[in-house]
Design an enzyme around this catalytic site. Structure first.
Site, PDB file in Angstrom:
ATOM      1  N   GLU A  23       0.823  -1.214   0.000  1.00 19.50           N
ATOM      2  CA  GLU A  23       0.000   0.000   0.000  1.00 19.50           C
ATOM      3  C   GLU A  23       0.854   1.260   0.000  1.00 19.50           C
ATOM      4  O   GLU A  23       0.655   2.164  -0.805  1.00 19.50           O
ATOM      5  CB  GLU A  23      -0.936  -0.006   1.204  1.00 19.50           C
ATOM      6  N   SER A  69      -7.212   1.873  -3.858  1.00 20.11           N
ATOM      7  CA  SER A  69      -6.065   2.466  -3.169  1.00 20.11           C
ATOM      8  C   SER A  69      -5.094   3.093  -4.153  1.00 20.11           C
ATOM      9  O   SER A  69      -4.280   3.936  -3.768  1.00 20.11           O
ATOM     10  CB  SER A  69      -5.348   1.409  -2.335  1.00 20.11           C
ATOM     11  N   ASP A 103     -16.733  11.330 -18.042  1.00 17.91           N
ATOM     12  CA  ASP A 103     -17.807  10.426 -17.652  1.00 17.91           C
ATOM     13  C   ASP A 103     -17.454   8.986 -18.026  1.00 17.91           C
ATOM     14  O   ASP A 103     -16.935   8.717 -19.122  1.00 17.91           O
ATOM     15  CB  ASP A 103     -19.100  10.851 -18.347  1.00 17.91           C
ATOM     16  N   ILE A 104     -17.707   8.059 -17.113  1.00 20.12           N
ATOM     17  CA  ILE A 104     -17.447   6.636 -17.335  1.00 20.12           C
ATOM     18  C   ILE A 104     -18.784   5.942 -17.537  1.00 20.12           C
ATOM     19  O   ILE A 104     -19.673   6.032 -16.677  1.00 20.12           O
ATOM     20  CB  ILE A 104     -16.694   6.016 -16.139  1.00 20.12           C
ATOM     21  N   ASP A 135       1.134   4.065  -2.975  1.00 19.55           N
ATOM     22  CA  ASP A 135       0.712   5.460  -2.809  1.00 19.55           C
ATOM     23  C   ASP A 135       1.788   6.438  -3.262  1.00 19.55           C
ATOM     24  O   ASP A 135       1.519   7.385  -4.010  1.00 19.55           O
ATOM     25  CB  ASP A 135       0.362   5.731  -1.341  1.00 19.55           C
TER      26      ASP A 135
END
Length: 664
Positions: free
Chosen positions: A304, A581, A622-623, A308
């Site tokens: 993680e 994440s 837009d998705i 990041d």
């Protein structure tokens, strides 16, 4: 604030006789008991029970309007954020409420000398026998055991308080809620990391040992973005130009981590192979909280943290990153830790008043759900709880979370209130929306992570459903597609390629109603693309008539960004990772870049961004493809406009920049 002292007295017999008049009302009642919780024996009458009575607070009902006043682009007070002192003064607790509840307790037979209260009078506490507590609250206490974890809780099915006192009380504990420490991934807390990783296998080559940065249209890199998302892919997807000039030292990007640690060697490998313009040794500014430490040797590196930083640095450098590494190893990584909440010690460190702040009956950190410092465990942090030691950054990215159902509503509402306060002060808080579609992680509350007696009710995420946060879902560049074509929401079935299925967490809260800033968008979604599922309206109607989601709950996510096949170095090796994440630091970094431009021309940071984005969805991509299956369903679909899969869409840097530079 914790109690200075509690007078512990054991009583063999009840000293309180319940009045006969019908003057009481049910204050809390559990709708149903999750299948993993087994009701055992009645609590012995002479057993000592520590009781906490939470008190209602001043002006909380005005908090939403206060925040909209400084966050909505149509407001004349846009970006006129409050000071910390102004916030604290506005929400100070009421003495009248404390006095009313105390009088009830004393009149009911609880001696005044046995009752203690916090300095700011946010809650009252006392020890009583189980029989005294049952008589006081007109209830019965039982022992509950979690079938999977063996965790024991004292709880009741419902309890009553006097009608004239009810408005002054948020909650009483022990009460109706059941919560157990849950292991999710590498986390031993109620929150888990949002993401997955896989080791590189045959067919996907490792990157070259070094690479010189080139123009954004360098085809030999962009052509492989459907295989591995590298920094140049992210920049192309969202039209993010290279950074230039010197960074504002007051505009560091905040990143939260807990129980997961970066390795400098991994960062150096990533910089050398993908972003050699970032110097070797570049690392986050440490903001260590309550005994936390970082970095770690490369063999202990967490996926993680590495993810990041390796996503954020290429987007913001030479801007800096501040690492809010939280809690000592005992609480952060110990599988036997009984602390199952999350984020409160982090909020303590950002806002000293939060250590003693009272809201929804909760004052300071919860003695059951939160870590306690000094930590008495071997090797634990021996210092005092850190309160107000760090100034919050303008933007904070958090890739951790849990499920609404796992924690008491009062605990979540209190945290949500703090996020409102941070928004009032001009901070933007982004959370990963989760990786299990409309469900929770498998094994959370049920085998499939879903709710209800039939394990088919959708499980909204925490703290994501708080209306004062910005939730980020995940998109993907699918095979044989390019970064110049529209993305779709992630739908990765089990073992394709991760060991568990992956799709964006999304749905509707069982705690919070639809906020006004998203009301039109949610209404349009239901009107134009009504989901084919039965629903219920409000938590009081949970699961009624076969409903699987709350039609009138706050919808999430709010936005999305790429979150699959992310190129990362972890534990010294090249790998691909995925999860919301990954999406969250991408979106957070882009907003941090925009703040830099606002600061450069003398404007203030954006702060709470949701009202502006819902008012101007045209600044996002837009998705309209993909979904988020779970709970035996296909989940929701990504459709034109807002949807509970991809939110309003992915960032478009030029359009977002133009909008926010045009605002005051």
């Amino acid at each position: 604030m914790r109690l200075a002292a509690i007078a512990v007295v054991a009583f063999a017999a009840c000293s309180y006789a319940a009045p006969q008049a019908v003057t009481h009302a049910i204050h809390e009642k559990r709708d149903y008991t999750p299948s993993n919780w087994v009701k055992r024996d009645r609590v012995p009458a002479t057993a000592t029970i520590p009781v906490r009575v939470g008190l209602t607070q001043s002006n909380l009902e005005k908090g939403y309007d206060f925040l909209m006043d400084v966050s909505h682009p149509a407001s004349t007070n846009y970006a006129k954020h409050w000071t910390a002192e102004e916030v604290a003064d506005m929400f100070a607790p009421s003495d009248a409420t404390v006095a009313t509840v105390r009088d009830w307790l004393v009149d009911s037979g609880i001696p005044a000398e046995r009752i203690t209260h916090s300095d700011n009078k946010g809650w009252l506490a006392f020890d009583v026998s189980a029989q005294e507590a049952e008589n006081l609250l007109r209830t019965e206490y039982y022992i509950y055991e979690h079938a999977s974890y063996g965790h024991i809780e004292t709880a009741c099915d419902q309890y009553q308080v006097p009608k004239n006192v009810q408005e002054h009380i948020d909650y009483i504990t022990p009460g109706i809620k059941l919560a157990a420490p849950v292991k999710r991934g590498h986390s031993q807390r109620g929150k888990s990391k949002r993401g997955f990783g896989m080791t590189m296998a045959g067919g996907i080559p490792a990157p070259p040992k070094s690479r010189t940065p080139g123009p954004i249209k360098l085809l030999n890199e962009l052509e492989s973005c459907d295989v591995a998302i590298t920094p140049i892919c992210v920049a192309a997807l969202y039209e993010v130009p290279p950074t230039f000039g010197q960074a504002d030292p007051g505009n560091s990007l905040g990143v939260f981590e807990e129980g997961d640690f970066y390795a400098q060697k991994d960062l150096n490998l990533f910089f050398a192979n993908f972003t050699p313009y970032i110097p070797k040794g570049t690392h986050p500014i440490p903001a260590f909280i309550d005994g936390a430490e970082a970095p770690v040797p490369v063999k202990d590196a967490g996926g993680e943290s590495d993810l990041d930083f390796q996503l954020a640095y290429p987007l913001i450098y030479p801007q800096t990153i501040t690492l809010y590494q939280t809690d000592d190893l005992n609480y952060a990584t110990n599988p036997n830790s009984t602390s199952l909440g999350g984020f409160n010690t982090f909020l303590d460190a950002l806002d000293g008043s939060y250590c003693t702040y009272s809201a929804f009956g909760e004052t300071g950190d919860d003695p059951v759900l939160d870590p306690t410092y000094p930590d008495p465990a071997p090797g634990g942090y021996k210092g005092q709880l850190q309160c107000g030691v760090y100034k919050p950054t303008n933007v904070i990215s958090v890739s951790y979370g849990g499920q609404e159902f796992d924690l008491p509503a009062y605990y979540q509402e209190r945290q949500c209130n703090e996020f409102m306060k941070l928004g009032l002060q001009g901070h933007s808080i982004f959370y990963a929306s989760g990786d299990d579609g409309v469900a929770g992680p498998p094994g959370d509350d049920s085998a499939n992570g879903c709710l209800g007696k039939n394990d088919n009710i959708f499980s909204p995420a925490w703290p994501n459903s708080c209306p004062y946060l910005t939730n980020v879902g995940a998109t993907k560049v699918y095979p044989n597609k390019t970064v110049f074509e529209p993305e779709c929401a992630v739908v990765d079935p089990i073992n394709q390629p991760y060991s568990v299925a992956f799709s964006s967490g999304g749905g509707f809260s069982n705690i919070y109603p639809i906020p006004s800033y998203q009301a039109a968008a949610v209404a349009k979604f239901f009107a134009d693309y009504n989901p084919p599922y039965k629903y219920y309206s409000g938590n009081a109607s949970f699961g009624k008539n076969g409903g699987v989601y709350n039609r009138i709950g706050r919808g999430y996510p709010d936005v999305a960004a790429n979150g699959d096949n992310i190129a990362v170095y972890n534990e010294g090796s090249f790998t691909l990772e995925g999860g919301t994440s990954a999406s969250t630091p991408i979106f957070s970094s882009i907003v941090n870049r925009i703040n830099e431009e606002r600061l450069l021309i003398g404007k203030k940071p954006i702060g709470f961004i949701n009202p502006a984005l819902y008012s101007h969805p045209e600044v996002l991509n837009d998705i309209t493809c993909g979904s988020n299956p779970g709970c035996g369903s296909l989940g929701f679909d990504a459709v034109p406009g807002w949807d509970p899969v991809s939110g309003l869409g992915t960032p478009n840097f030029p359009r977002m920049l133009a909008l926010f530079l045009s605002l005051p």
